[in-house]
Design a protein around this motif. Structure first.
Motif, PDB file in Angstrom:
ATOM      1  N   THR A  62       0.831  -1.213   0.000  1.00 40.13           N
ATOM      2  CA  THR A  62       0.000   0.000   0.000  1.00 40.13           C
ATOM      3  C   THR A  62       0.857   1.252   0.000  1.00 40.13           C
ATOM      4  OG1 THR A  62      -1.744  -1.186   1.192  1.00 40.13           O
ATOM      5  CG2 THR A  62      -1.839   1.220   1.204  1.00 40.13           C
ATOM      6  N   LEU A  63       1.904   1.253   0.848  1.00 37.01           N
ATOM      7  CA  LEU A  63       2.795   2.414   0.907  1.00 37.01           C
ATOM      8  C   LEU A  63       3.547   2.617  -0.412  1.00 37.01           C
ATOM      9  CD1 LEU A  63       4.280   2.016   4.522  1.00 37.01           C
ATOM     10  CD2 LEU A  63       2.575   3.674   3.729  1.00 37.01           C
ATOM     11  N   LEU A  64       3.998   1.526  -1.012  1.00 35.27           N
ATOM     12  CA  LEU A  64       4.708   1.637  -2.293  1.00 35.27           C
ATOM     13  C   LEU A  64       3.789   2.160  -3.401  1.00 35.27           C
ATOM     14  CD1 LEU A  64       6.867  -1.642  -2.286  1.00 35.27           C
ATOM     15  CD2 LEU A  64       7.668   0.711  -2.014  1.00 35.27           C
ATOM     16  N   VAL A  65       2.530   1.700  -3.417  1.00 32.68           N
ATOM     17  CA  VAL A  65       1.581   2.165  -4.435  1.00 32.68           C
ATOM     18  C   VAL A  65       1.301   3.650  -4.261  1.00 32.68           C
ATOM     19  CG1 VAL A  65      -0.814   1.992  -5.215  1.00 32.68           C
ATOM     20  CG2 VAL A  65       0.526  -0.080  -4.858  1.00 32.68           C
ATOM     21  N   ILE A  66       1.130   4.084  -2.992  1.00 33.29           N
ATOM     22  CA  ILE A  66       0.884   5.520  -2.745  1.00 33.29           C
ATOM     23  C   ILE A  66       2.091   6.350  -3.198  1.00 33.29           C
ATOM     24  CG2 ILE A  66       0.535   7.238  -0.942  1.00 33.29           C
ATOM     25  CD1 ILE A  66      -1.085   5.133   0.582  1.00 33.29           C
TER      26      ILE A  66
ATOM     27  N   ASP B 291       4.279   5.537  -5.442  1.00 35.70           N
ATOM     28  CA  ASP B 291       4.318   5.483  -6.914  1.00 35.70           C
ATOM     29  C   ASP B 291       3.313   6.457  -7.533  1.00 35.70           C
ATOM     30  OD1 ASP B 291       5.598   4.515  -9.087  1.00 35.70           O
ATOM     31  OD2 ASP B 291       4.713   2.514  -9.066  1.00 35.70           O
ATOM     32  N   LEU B 292       2.119   6.513  -6.912  1.00 29.66           N
ATOM     33  CA  LEU B 292       1.097   7.437  -7.412  1.00 29.66           C
ATOM     34  C   LEU B 292       1.549   8.889  -7.266  1.00 29.66           C
ATOM     35  CD1 LEU B 292      -2.156   5.751  -6.016  1.00 29.66           C
ATOM     36  CD2 LEU B 292      -1.468   5.917  -8.406  1.00 29.66           C
TER      37      LEU B 292
ATOM     38  N   VAL C 288       3.709   5.537 -18.595  1.00 28.87           N
ATOM     39  CA  VAL C 288       4.904   5.887 -17.824  1.00 28.87           C
ATOM     40  C   VAL C 288       4.887   5.155 -16.486  1.00 28.87           C
ATOM     41  CG1 VAL C 288       6.251   7.793 -16.870  1.00 28.87           C
ATOM     42  CG2 VAL C 288       4.859   8.160 -18.918  1.00 28.87           C
ATOM     43  N   THR C 289       6.030   4.600 -16.117  1.00 29.96           N
ATOM     44  CA  THR C 289       6.185   3.951 -14.810  1.00 29.96           C
ATOM     45  C   THR C 289       7.482   4.425 -14.168  1.00 29.96           C
ATOM     46  OG1 THR C 289       7.336   2.055 -15.799  1.00 29.96           O
ATOM     47  CG2 THR C 289       4.953   1.874 -15.520  1.00 29.96           C
TER      48      THR C 289
ATOM     49  N   VAL D 145       2.546   1.009 -10.779  1.00 27.71           N
ATOM     50  CA  VAL D 145       1.455   1.800 -11.353  1.00 27.71           C
ATOM     51  C   VAL D 145       1.940   2.426 -12.660  1.00 27.71           C
ATOM     52  CG1 VAL D 145      -0.113   3.754 -11.006  1.00 27.71           C
ATOM     53  CG2 VAL D 145       0.512   2.293  -9.067  1.00 27.71           C
ATOM     54  N   GLN D 146       1.050   2.521 -13.635  1.00 30.08           N
ATOM     55  CA  GLN D 146       1.325   3.198 -14.890  1.00 30.08           C
ATOM     56  C   GLN D 146       0.391   4.389 -15.051  1.00 30.08           C
ATOM     57  OE1 GLN D 146       0.849   0.070 -17.816  1.00 30.08           O
ATOM     58  NE2 GLN D 146       3.056   0.013 -18.175  1.00 30.08           N
ATOM     59  N   ARG D 147       0.935   5.454 -15.601  1.00 29.15           N
ATOM     60  CA  ARG D 147       0.107   6.609 -15.919  1.00 29.15           C
ATOM     61  C   ARG D 147       0.053   6.776 -17.440  1.00 29.15           C
ATOM     62  NH1 ARG D 147       0.875  13.081 -14.422  1.00 29.15           N
ATOM     63  NH2 ARG D 147      -0.899  13.781 -15.672  1.00 29.15           N
TER      64      ARG D 147
END
Length: 450
Positions: A52-56, A58-59, A151-152, A158-160
């Motif tokens: 969860t922390l890594l995803v946040i 990354d976002l 983009v990652t 996560v990709q944007r």
């Protein structure tokens, strides 16, 4: 409303990677195993918190900046039909940390490619150039869409999606790259490599005018020894510059020219050959013109040798399309007879598949040949030639090869029948069309038939 719009944009631009789903799958598996092995529950909870922390993080790295990357596409304003055209896409990373990027190019629908993906690593505050080539096989207007950038970061969870606004139209013209290639080879004396040879002529590329006495400064190569022997003084031949001839390319747009070869129609090969041939004729000092015809519709560009004539021919060739109707050779004969008062070379690009189809048009070709030098260009069926070279094992194979050979021989009979009535003919394969047409034209110029 503004917050709702921002959430929609965020949702559309957000994609989770395969790495995220693998990590989530491992966590789910740990929770399942914790049902049987209770100590694993703490491990599963720790992994969930870490993910969860890594995803946040990354976002935040991807979405904290409005535009993390920029894209710029560079290419020619027009493409050359049937040739490889280069395209460059420059993607820049303004951030202070590296990014991994996948580019999904929205190519014109004519290429029928929906999976064109390129990947690269963008170092901090640097750019990367993606280069690729495209080979169009149809003339007309093409339109490139956006460059979709996925983009990652180094976490890779996560990709944007960032849609680079690179929409761009491009027009596909007849093969002007081939035109430049011929000009360069002519400059470097390398036309022989393509089969275009110089033909030796006795005398000069000028017309004889009269005989006169030799004066200082005259070219000694023009001495007339017979006249010198009769008069007892040196006599030379006097020449005038060769007059400009009219050369008209006539393109048949009927259904016979819709046959495909290597992704392009026979009409496209005729169009490309016409452009190169017209340039060669203009360099030789001849006036070039263009006629396209199908059914009762005829387009005519009067012959000229001005510098802008090649551009006029290029613009006229750009819009030509094959039709499903038959061509009216009778109307063509009447139109050319009334439009051309001077004897001209008519280079007719058409396709006769059988001797009977040629004989239907022969009276009109003979009528044109009375007033002009007619050169008929038609195509050899390379598919039939491939059938005759294989080994025949069964009775069916022998039958197929016999029929294929019959059609090949019939093409040669067409050429002989045309020659019988004083009509020059060129039987060529599509890939050799330009070379064969230019060679035949130079041969006619060298033999003074034109």
């Amino acid at each position: 409303m503004q917050h709702t719009h921002m959430l929609k944009r965020f949702y559309k631009a957000l994609f989770f990677t395969t790495r995220f789903y693998l990590a989530a799958g491992v966590i789910v598996l740990l929770f399942v195993l914790a049902f049987f092995v209770p100590p694993l529950l703490a491990v599963a909870e720790f992994c969930t918190l870490a993910l969860t922390l890594l995803v946040i993080t990354d976002l935040l790295l991807l979405f904290a900046i409005k535009a993390p990357v920029t894209a710029l596409r560079k290419m020619s304003a027009r493409f050359s039909n049937g040739d490889d055209n280069s395209v460059m896409l420059t993607v820049s990373n303004p951030l202070r940390y590296p990014l991994w990027i996948s580019v999904l190019e929205e190519l014109p629908f004519q290429f029928q490619r929906r999976d064109f993906v390129m990947t690269a690593r963008l170092p901090p505050q640097q750019s990367h150039i993606f280069s690729y080539t495209l080979r169009p096989v149809e003339r007309g207007e093409y339109r490139f869409g956006n460059s979709n950038l996925l983009v990652t970061t180094f976490f890779g969870l996560v990709q944007r999606l960032f849609a680079g606004k690179t929409e761009q139209p491009v027009k596909v013209y007849p093969s002007y790259l081939q035109l430049r290639q011929y000009e360069l080879m002519a400059f470097q004396n390398k036309m022989q490599d393509l089969g275009v040879h110089r033909r030796r002529m006795i005398g000069h590329s000028m017309e004889f005018d009269h005989i006169k006495e030799y004066t200082q400064g005259d070219d000694v190569r023009t001495l007339n020894w017979k006249a010198t022997a009769r008069r007892g003084v040196l006599m030379v031949n006097n020449y005038v510059e060769e007059k400009s001839q009219q050369v008209i390319c006539v393109i048949d747009k009927s259904r016979n020219m819709k046959m495909p070869f290597d992704g392009m129609t026979l009409l496209d090969y005729a169009v490309n050959a016409t452009l190169v041939f017209s340039n060669v004729a203009l360099q030789k000092g001849d006036k070039t013109g263009l006629v396209t015809f199908v059914e009762q519709h005829i387009e005519f560009l009067p012959p000229a040798n001005k510098k802008i004539q090649l551009n006029k021919i290029l613009e006229m060739l750009y819009a030509q399309e094959t039709q499903w109707q038959e061509s009216d050779f009778e109307r063509l004969s009447v139109h050319l007879r009334t439009s051309l008062s001077q004897r001209s070379l008519l280079v007719l690009f058409t396709n006769f598949e059988s001797l009977s189809s040629m004989q239907r048009q022969l009276p009109y070709l003979r009528k044109l040949a009375k007033y002009h030098l007619v050169m008929v260009i038609f195509f050899e069926n390379t598919g039939l030639r491939a059938l005759t070279t294989g080994s025949a094992v069964t009775t069916e194979d022998i039958y197929i090869q016999t029929i294929a050979q019959k059609f090949i021989d019939e093409k040669r009979l067409i050429a002989k029948e045309l020659l019988r009535y004083g009509i020059v003919s060129v039987l060529s394969t599509p890939e050799q069309l330009t070379i064969d047409v230019v060679n035949k034209y130079l041969e006619l110029k060298a033999s003074m038939q034109l």
